[in-house]
Structures are given as C-alpha cells and as structure tokens.
Design a protein around this motif. Sequence first.
Motif, mmCIF file in Angstrom:
data_model
loop_
_atom_site.group_PDB
_atom_site.id
_atom_site.type_symbol
_atom_site.label_atom_id
_atom_site.label_comp_id
_atom_site.label_asym_id
_atom_site.label_seq_id
_atom_site.Cartn_x
_atom_site.Cartn_y
_atom_site.Cartn_z
ATOM 1 N N UNK A 50 0.769 -1.269 0.238
ATOM 2 C CA UNK A 50 0.325 0.009 0.042
ATOM 3 C C UNK A 50 0.919 1.197 -0.009
ATOM 4 N N UNK A 51 1.918 1.174 0.862
ATOM 5 C CA UNK A 51 2.813 2.189 0.791
ATOM 6 C C UNK A 51 3.496 2.622 -0.515
ATOM 7 N N UNK A 52 4.076 1.457 -1.169
ATOM 8 C CA UNK A 52 4.619 1.608 -2.708
ATOM 9 C C UNK A 52 3.600 2.030 -3.794
ATOM 10 N N UNK A 53 2.230 1.684 -3.506
ATOM 11 C CA UNK A 53 1.306 2.068 -4.548
ATOM 12 C C UNK A 53 0.829 3.530 -4.349
ATOM 13 N N UNK A 54 0.967 3.884 -2.990
ATOM 14 C CA UNK A 54 0.506 5.378 -2.961
ATOM 15 C C UNK A 54 1.691 6.308 -3.317
ATOM 16 N N UNK A 55 3.101 5.754 -3.024
ATOM 17 C CA UNK A 55 4.111 6.692 -3.523
ATOM 18 C C UNK A 55 4.127 6.405 -5.354
ATOM 19 N N UNK A 56 3.966 5.417 -5.724
ATOM 20 C CA UNK A 56 4.011 5.338 -7.308
ATOM 21 C C UNK A 56 2.778 6.224 -8.044
ATOM 22 N N UNK A 57 1.622 6.310 -7.101
ATOM 23 C CA UNK A 57 0.683 7.412 -7.615
ATOM 24 C C UNK A 57 0.979 8.740 -7.676
ATOM 25 N N UNK A 58 2.025 8.961 -7.077
ATOM 26 C CA UNK A 58 2.298 10.711 -7.167
ATOM 27 C C UNK A 58 2.083 11.176 -6.283
ATOM 28 N N UNK A 59 1.385 10.806 -4.992
ATOM 29 C CA UNK A 59 0.766 11.528 -3.777
ATOM 30 C C UNK A 59 2.360 11.938 -3.120
ATOM 31 N N UNK A 60 2.308 12.865 -2.142
ATOM 32 C CA UNK A 60 3.371 13.338 -1.508
ATOM 33 C C UNK A 60 3.247 12.703 -0.087
ATOM 34 N N UNK A 61 3.789 11.890 0.191
ATOM 35 C CA UNK A 61 3.853 11.310 1.714
ATOM 36 C C UNK A 61 4.579 12.154 2.513
ATOM 37 N N UNK A 62 4.258 12.976 3.434
ATOM 38 C CA UNK A 62 4.891 13.739 4.298
ATOM 39 C C UNK A 62 5.385 13.245 5.212
ATOM 40 N N UNK A 63 4.784 11.992 5.795
ATOM 41 C CA UNK A 63 5.435 11.279 6.946
ATOM 42 C C UNK A 63 5.035 9.938 7.067
ATOM 43 N N UNK A 64 5.871 9.048 7.488
ATOM 44 C CA UNK A 64 5.577 7.801 7.744
ATOM 45 C C UNK A 64 5.547 7.337 9.208
ATOM 46 N N UNK A 65 4.391 6.706 9.839
ATOM 47 C CA UNK A 65 4.396 6.410 11.237
ATOM 48 C C UNK A 65 4.357 4.851 11.331
ATOM 49 N N UNK A 66 5.381 4.369 12.156
ATOM 50 C CA UNK A 66 5.236 2.793 12.316
ATOM 51 C C UNK A 66 5.565 2.539 13.878
ATOM 52 N N UNK A 67 5.468 1.095 14.111
ATOM 53 C CA UNK A 67 5.991 0.916 15.432
ATOM 54 C C UNK A 67 7.305 0.996 15.673
ATOM 55 N N UNK A 68 7.533 1.273 16.929
ATOM 56 C CA UNK A 68 9.141 1.438 17.064
ATOM 57 C C UNK A 68 9.857 0.135 16.942
ATOM 58 N N UNK A 69 11.104 0.189 16.601
ATOM 59 C CA UNK A 69 11.862 -1.178 16.562
ATOM 60 C C UNK A 69 11.748 -2.027 17.878
ATOM 61 N N UNK A 70 11.655 -3.227 17.603
ATOM 62 C CA UNK A 70 11.682 -4.373 18.675
ATOM 63 C C UNK A 70 12.735 -5.289 18.842
ATOM 64 N N UNK A 71 12.923 -5.776 19.795
ATOM 65 C CA UNK A 71 14.251 -6.690 20.208
ATOM 66 C C UNK A 71 13.586 -7.967 19.694
ATOM 67 N N UNK A 72 14.475 -8.487 18.722
ATOM 68 C CA UNK A 72 14.056 -9.586 18.024
ATOM 69 C C UNK A 72 15.337 -10.787 17.839
ATOM 70 N N UNK A 73 15.011 -11.980 17.543
ATOM 71 C CA UNK A 73 16.259 -12.826 17.213
ATOM 72 C C UNK A 73 16.774 -13.169 18.603
ATOM 73 N N UNK A 74 18.015 -14.215 18.237
ATOM 74 C CA UNK A 74 18.704 -14.768 19.579
ATOM 75 C C UNK A 74 19.565 -13.784 20.322
#
Length: 311
Positions: free
Chosen positions: A17-41
Amino acid sequence: MPLNIIFMGTPDFSVPVLDGIASAGHRIVAVYSQPPRPAGRGMAEVKSPVQRRAEELGLDVRTPVNFKNDADREAFAALKADVAVVVAYGLLLPKAVLDATRLGCFNVHASKLPRWRGAAPIQRAIMAGDTVTAVNIMRMEQGLDTGPVCLGRDVAIRPDMTAGELHDELSQLGAKLMVEALVKIESGDIACVPQPNDGTTYAAKIAKGETRIDFSRPAGEVINHIRGLSPYPGAWFEIVIGGKAERIRVLAAAETNGNAESGTLLDDQLTIACGPGAIRVERLQRAGKQPMAAVDFLRGTRLPAGTRLGR
C-alpha cells in the motif's frame, strides 16, 4: 492535485500500500510505524518492514510508542496532511489524531466488514472455514473497525489456501483499492456507507495457547486451523523422537479417511486420526530447521502406525 498523505503501518501487509501510494504520485509527508523491537537470539532491535521500506524511499519516519503524549499529537497535526492512510499500524488512534487531517483517516482492512473486526482477520476467516473474505477501505472512527465502508472487493478463499497466501493476495488488492479510493477522495466523490449492525465478529490476536492442534476436533476443522496459522505462527503437535519430545509445526495437510483414537498415527506416512476423520501431513517444520516436505522428514525419522502424539 496530488494529496499530502500521512502513512501509518507496520508489518509486511502494509508495504504494497505504501508503494502504491508513492507510485501514484502523492506526497507522503511522513510515515508512522511501530518502534523497533528486540528480536532474534541476540535480541537486537529490528525495524518494522514499513520503516525499512520508507527509509529506502527516503521518507520521514516517526515511531512514537503511542499518542498519549501531547507533543506527539501536536507533531502529527503540524504536518497539515490532507489524509492519513492506515494499514495494520497496530494502535487505536485517539480522536485528536483522527481529526487532525483535512479529509480524515482511511484504513485498509482485510475482511468483509463487519465480519472480523480486529487484529487477525485473515487468520480468523480461514480458521472459521469462511469461503469468502474481502478488502474494505473504511473511514476511521474511534471504535474498533466500526467506521463506514467506502470501497470494497470480495475475495474467494480457496479450500487449500493458507493464511500466508491470502495475506499476499489481500495486501496487493488493498494497495490497488486504496489508490482508487484516494482518487475519489481527491475529487470529493467518495461515498462511505455505515456498516450493518448484524453479522459482527471479532478477530482477536492469535494467542500462543491456541496454536497447538487439537486432534479431537473434526478433521475439516483441524485442516482449517492449520491453514489459518500457516506459515506463521504455525499450528503444531508434539511427538517423541529418539526418546525426546519434539514440537512439529504443520504447514500443510490434507483431509483423508481414517478412524482411531484422536491423535494416533494411522500409518507410517503421518496420517493422524481426528475426531472424526483424519489428516495427512504434507509439509512441516521441526524446531530450528527449515520447512520440508513430510516425505523428506520421514526418510530420516521412523514413526510407525499406532504412535500417539504428545498431549
């Protein structure tokens, strides 16, 4: 004119969805995502798939823990976006955020609303034996997936389809529908219809305790359980191999004939009695190993008929 958009998402499902919006020519002023999480051994902090993709696209990424802080809500509003697009972000948004954009917040939801509101609609639909699901574009309200539906497309769930396969199909369709919805939003031609009151179900997050296979259930229900949890987190059973109990994740299985006490191997080909009926395991994964075909597993592991699975 292109819209100024805030994108909010976290897992792999959100990336197309992010890629589709970017390809459609809209201006993405910011992206919000969950913070990095500890993972793996090593428990190193790992960025979400959305954060990684947004950084590849050169976008501004923000990862607040939540929006309880006044500064985070004010920073969101200061972006003066036209629209927020939300795809599996992982947080319920407060009213201050929902009201902070000019045209509102729109969500890509992977179910046929109001069926399967909540966190795990793809898995729950398959586990329940549904034959049809959908992607819905919804204008967000404060309730859990309660907003009016603006656009939707049904998707058939094939009898052998896994959650992973359905996930990928719905993700790609969600990207197309959101791009289509943004055209309608931009032109003022978006029509959103309230959800019906009847038929509401809730897709609770998958709990660890429900991933173990219950072979006392009918074979068809066991198959749906396996499909709905494949490939992740994976439905599993325990069996003793070389004197040691080992957990086996079942990634694919087929319903077959058979009759015995549930959880009993009916032959040496991993055919397991259910209550009633039976399943034959086709693909599996041992702890710490790569997925493999059941026939390859059985070449090195003898499991004779009559063997009882662990409880």
